[in-house]
Design a protein around this motif. Structure first.
Motif, PDB file in Angstrom:
ATOM      1  N   LYS A  21      44.867  38.620  32.023  1.00 31.51           N
ATOM      2  CA  LYS A  21      44.694  37.187  32.282  1.00 31.51           C
ATOM      3  C   LYS A  21      44.141  36.908  33.670  1.00 31.51           C
ATOM      4  CE  LYS A  21      48.309  35.668  29.094  1.00 31.51           C
ATOM      5  NZ  LYS A  21      49.593  34.942  28.944  1.00 31.51           N
ATOM      6  N   ASN A  22      44.189  37.899  34.542  1.00 33.57           N
ATOM      7  CA  ASN A  22      43.589  37.757  35.874  1.00 33.57           C
ATOM      8  C   ASN A  22      43.484  39.147  36.490  1.00 33.57           C
ATOM      9  OD1 ASN A  22      42.925  35.501  38.049  1.00 33.57           O
ATOM     10  ND2 ASN A  22      43.888  37.220  39.112  1.00 33.57           N
ATOM     11  N   PHE A  23      42.259  39.568  36.797  1.00 28.89           N
ATOM     12  CA  PHE A  23      42.069  40.874  37.426  1.00 28.89           C
ATOM     13  C   PHE A  23      40.768  40.848  38.224  1.00 28.89           C
ATOM     14  CE2 PHE A  23      40.178  41.063  33.221  1.00 28.89           C
ATOM     15  CZ  PHE A  23      39.031  41.820  33.354  1.00 28.89           C
ATOM     16  N   SER A  24      40.428  41.959  38.845  1.00 34.61           N
ATOM     17  CA  SER A  24      39.287  41.997  39.764  1.00 34.61           C
ATOM     18  C   SER A  24      38.162  42.897  39.271  1.00 34.61           C
ATOM     19  CB  SER A  24      39.733  42.501  41.148  1.00 34.61           C
ATOM     20  OG  SER A  24      40.630  41.614  41.761  1.00 34.61           O
ATOM     21  N   MET A  25      36.934  42.414  39.455  1.00 40.01           N
ATOM     22  CA  MET A  25      35.731  43.237  39.451  1.00 40.01           C
ATOM     23  C   MET A  25      35.170  43.163  40.869  1.00 40.01           C
ATOM     24  SD  MET A  25      33.790  42.072  35.915  1.00 40.01           S
ATOM     25  CE  MET A  25      32.344  43.097  36.254  1.00 40.01           C
ATOM     26  N   VAL A  26      34.266  44.060  41.200  1.00 41.65           N
ATOM     27  CA  VAL A  26      33.701  44.078  42.552  1.00 41.65           C
ATOM     28  C   VAL A  26      32.186  44.206  42.463  1.00 41.65           C
ATOM     29  CG1 VAL A  26      33.658  45.265  44.786  1.00 41.65           C
ATOM     30  CG2 VAL A  26      35.806  45.129  43.489  1.00 41.65           C
ATOM     31  N   LEU A  27      31.482  43.404  43.266  1.00 41.32           N
ATOM     32  CA  LEU A  27      30.033  43.493  43.415  1.00 41.32           C
ATOM     33  C   LEU A  27      29.715  43.867  44.860  1.00 41.32           C
ATOM     34  CD1 LEU A  27      28.929  40.214  41.573  1.00 41.32           C
ATOM     35  CD2 LEU A  27      29.330  42.473  40.579  1.00 41.32           C
ATOM     36  N   ALA A  28      28.706  44.704  45.060  1.00 38.10           N
ATOM     37  CA  ALA A  28      28.286  45.072  46.413  1.00 38.10           C
ATOM     38  C   ALA A  28      26.778  45.254  46.426  1.00 38.10           C
ATOM     39  CB  ALA A  28      28.979  46.354  46.867  1.00 38.10           C
ATOM     40  N   GLY A  29      26.169  45.014  47.599  1.00 40.33           N
ATOM     41  CA  GLY A  29      24.725  45.177  47.735  1.00 40.33           C
ATOM     42  C   GLY A  29      23.963  44.222  46.843  1.00 40.33           C
ATOM     43  N   GLY A  30      22.782  44.667  46.404  1.00 42.04           N
ATOM     44  CA  GLY A  30      21.991  43.895  45.450  1.00 42.04           C
ATOM     45  C   GLY A  30      21.334  42.650  46.004  1.00 42.04           C
ATOM     46  N   GLY A  31      21.367  42.443  47.334  1.00 50.70           N
ATOM     47  CA  GLY A  31      20.731  41.267  47.918  1.00 50.70           C
ATOM     48  C   GLY A  31      21.493  39.975  47.705  1.00 50.70           C
ATOM     49  N   LEU A  32      22.753  40.047  47.296  1.00 50.72           N
ATOM     50  CA  LEU A  32      23.548  38.845  47.078  1.00 50.72           C
ATOM     51  C   LEU A  32      24.047  38.251  48.394  1.00 50.72           C
ATOM     52  CD1 LEU A  32      25.701  40.005  44.016  1.00 50.72           C
ATOM     53  CD2 LEU A  32      23.813  38.363  43.991  1.00 50.72           C
ATOM     54  N   ARG A  33      24.429  36.972  48.342  1.00 50.68           N
ATOM     55  CA  ARG A  33      25.054  36.307  49.493  1.00 50.68           C
ATOM     56  C   ARG A  33      26.548  36.586  49.423  1.00 50.68           C
ATOM     57  NH1 ARG A  33      23.580  30.147  49.404  1.00 50.68           N
ATOM     58  NH2 ARG A  33      24.934  30.227  51.214  1.00 50.68           N
ATOM     59  N   HIS A  34      26.918  37.750  49.922  1.00 49.41           N
ATOM     60  CA  HIS A  34      28.303  38.190  49.777  1.00 49.41           C
ATOM     61  C   HIS A  34      29.252  37.378  50.657  1.00 49.41           C
ATOM     62  CE1 HIS A  34      27.681  41.490  47.031  1.00 49.41           C
ATOM     63  NE2 HIS A  34      26.636  41.883  47.747  1.00 49.41           N
ATOM     64  N   GLN A  35      30.489  37.284  50.188  1.00 51.14           N
ATOM     65  CA  GLN A  35      31.499  36.488  50.893  1.00 51.14           C
ATOM     66  C   GLN A  35      32.857  37.168  50.938  1.00 51.14           C
ATOM     67  OE1 GLN A  35      32.238  33.115  47.582  1.00 51.14           O
ATOM     68  NE2 GLN A  35      30.088  33.439  48.126  1.00 51.14           N
ATOM     69  N   GLY A  36      32.882  38.470  50.676  1.00 53.02           N
ATOM     70  CA  GLY A  36      34.143  39.198  50.743  1.00 53.02           C
ATOM     71  C   GLY A  36      34.962  39.040  49.481  1.00 53.02           C
ATOM     72  N   ALA A  37      35.232  37.801  49.104  1.00 49.17           N
ATOM     73  CA  ALA A  37      35.997  37.525  47.884  1.00 49.17           C
ATOM     74  C   ALA A  37      35.538  36.207  47.291  1.00 49.17           C
ATOM     75  CB  ALA A  37      37.489  37.483  48.179  1.00 49.17           C
ATOM     76  N   TYR A  38      35.561  36.138  45.965  1.00 50.49           N
ATOM     77  CA  TYR A  38      35.258  34.909  45.242  1.00 50.49           C
ATOM     78  C   TYR A  38      36.374  34.690  44.240  1.00 50.49           C
ATOM     79  CZ  TYR A  38      33.052  31.606  42.059  1.00 50.49           C
ATOM     80  OH  TYR A  38      32.783  30.513  41.278  1.00 50.49           O
ATOM     81  N   GLY A  39      36.888  33.472  44.216  1.00 49.98           N
ATOM     82  CA  GLY A  39      38.015  33.173  43.346  1.00 49.98           C
ATOM     83  C   GLY A  39      39.325  33.412  44.067  1.00 49.98           C
TER      84      GLY A  39
END
Length: 422
Positions: free
Chosen positions: A349-367
């Protein structure tokens, strides 16, 4: 302590002003050229990794984190103490902390959900995200497959209705390369040529006999692809002896060497690679941390951290990090409570995936999750939204249809990319 963790996470998320693409006028579109999905089979505990909370106590059955939290390069965002290398690079990382679905007790069904982005069905064999990216983008170079799997093959990871052209080439042993492609030493060039001549005759006869048969066409296509890939140009990508001992040591053994090979395969032109992390169950249970598996979970986390941070640094050194999306994925998470054996059960019901690199505007955590990381407080993320975000990062239009024969199938199950990451 609990209140401080919660307020830090809330402040970080609020500062990011996150939006879904449906709340903006433009559909996000990234420019990443490659994607690696690191698969943590068993179910990564979000509260023990990328969404730490106040400390619990397994012996006293007090719900909470098993490990201490540490600060990261992004103010207000913390991770588990065993992710110190990743923490220093968190400006290039976004932990999606509020992913959810409804599959809890069945690993196979949850694995399918987190590979295809859809529930299982008896009428449609949906393609995996790797196959979709391979189908839409193709290989990034000549003479290489678009999609590779470093791990054990199964139907969940396959092309579904897209057919063999969107399938994967796999290997489980990095010393020998892909299964079936490496030529035995006793097979000379002349002997190989005679074999290929005989095979050509058989294939030609088969095309006439089974004209219009899709299964035969897929089989014949796979044979042609195998012959093309077994040449020396592609196979040299698997020779890690060309890399320095210092770099290989930075990556670490086993899983780390698989990630180093991933960088080499991207340089050869492979588009999407899935890498299984714990193929040898070095903590006894893998990421399925029931009972005693919890006691040695730090072994897995430390190995993931070492190899992940080495890959990010290596890609950065080769000016590839902004063009390479790294995804950490798992079938579900774990609850904050401890089971009778001191481990953790399953939780979706609530867990984490992780994104890194890829040219995204990263923010450490979302949600933002609650004080036990078991419910979304802000910005819940559906699996289709997570998949749409990955596809958009790879420059794929998430509004289009795929086709199962003549039947149109939306490329995601109603997913919308997270616009604030673009």
């Amino acid at each position: 302590m609990k209140r401080r963790h919660f307020l830090q996470s809330t402040a970080a998320a609020a500062a990011a002003t996150p939006l879904l693409a449906s709340q903006t006028n433009a559909m996000p579109m990234g420019k990443a050229e490659h994607c690696v999905m690191i698969w943590l089979g068993g179910g990564m505990a979000q509260i023990d990794t990328f969404d730490p909370k106040a400390m619990g106590d397994a012996k006293a059955k007090k719900a909470g984190s098993y490990y201490k939290a540490i600060d990261t390069a992004v103010p207000g965002v913390q991770v588990c103490e065993h992710l110190s290398g990743t923490a220093r690079m968190m400006e290039q990382v976004t932990a999606l902390r509020t992913v959810h679905h409804d599959v809890v007790d069945e690993h196979a069904a949850a694995t399918n959900r987190m590979h295809t982005g859809r529930p299982t069905t008896g009428t449609v064999q949906y393609p995996s995200i790797g196959s979709i990216i391979a189908d839409q983008r193709g290989a990034a170079g000549e003479g290489v497959p678009a999609y590779m799997l470093i791990g054990y093959p199964n139907l969940t990871r396959g092309p579904g209705f897209l057919g063999q052209k969107a399938g994967f080439v796999y290997l489980t042993d990095i010393e020998s390369g892909p299964a079936g492609l490496a030529r035995p030493a006793e097979i000379t060039d002349g002997r190989q040529a005679r074999r290929e001549q005989l095979l050509t005759a058989v294939r030609t006869a088969g095309r006439k006999r089974f004209a219009g048969d899709k299964l035969y066409a897929d089989y014949d296509s796979a044979v042609a692809e195998s012959l093309r890939l077994s040449g020396p140009d592609f196979m040299k990508s698997f020779d890690l002896s060309n890399e320095s001992d210092d770099l290989r040591n930075q990556y670490g053994d086993g899983f780390g060497q698989r990630l180093l090979m991933t960088r080499r395969l991207f340089q050869s032109g492979v588009r999407f690679i899935e890498v299984s992390h714990n193929m040898n169950f070095r903590n006894g249970t893998g990421w399925d941390t029931h009972n005693d598996g919890q006691l040695n979970q730090h072994v897995l986390i430390q190995e993931l951290d070492r190899s992940m941070s080495a890959l990010m640094a290596d890609l950065e050194a080769h000016k590839m990090l902004d063009k390479t999306l790294i995804v950490i994925n798992s079938e579900f998470g774990r609850p904050a409570q401890f089971d009778s054996g001191g481990g953790r059960g399953h939780y979706s019901k609530n867990f984490s995936m992780v994104l890194a690199g890829g040219g995204l505007r990263h923010q450490g955590a979302y949600g933002v999750s609650d004080e036990l990381a078991m419910n979304a407080v802000e910005n819940p993320i559906s699996v289709p939204d997570a998949f749409a975000t990955i596809m958009a990062t790879m420059g794929i239009d998430t509004s289009i249809n795929l086709y199962d024969g003549d039947r149109p199938v939306p490329i995601t199950d109603g997913g919308v990319p997270i616009a604030s990451l673009f």
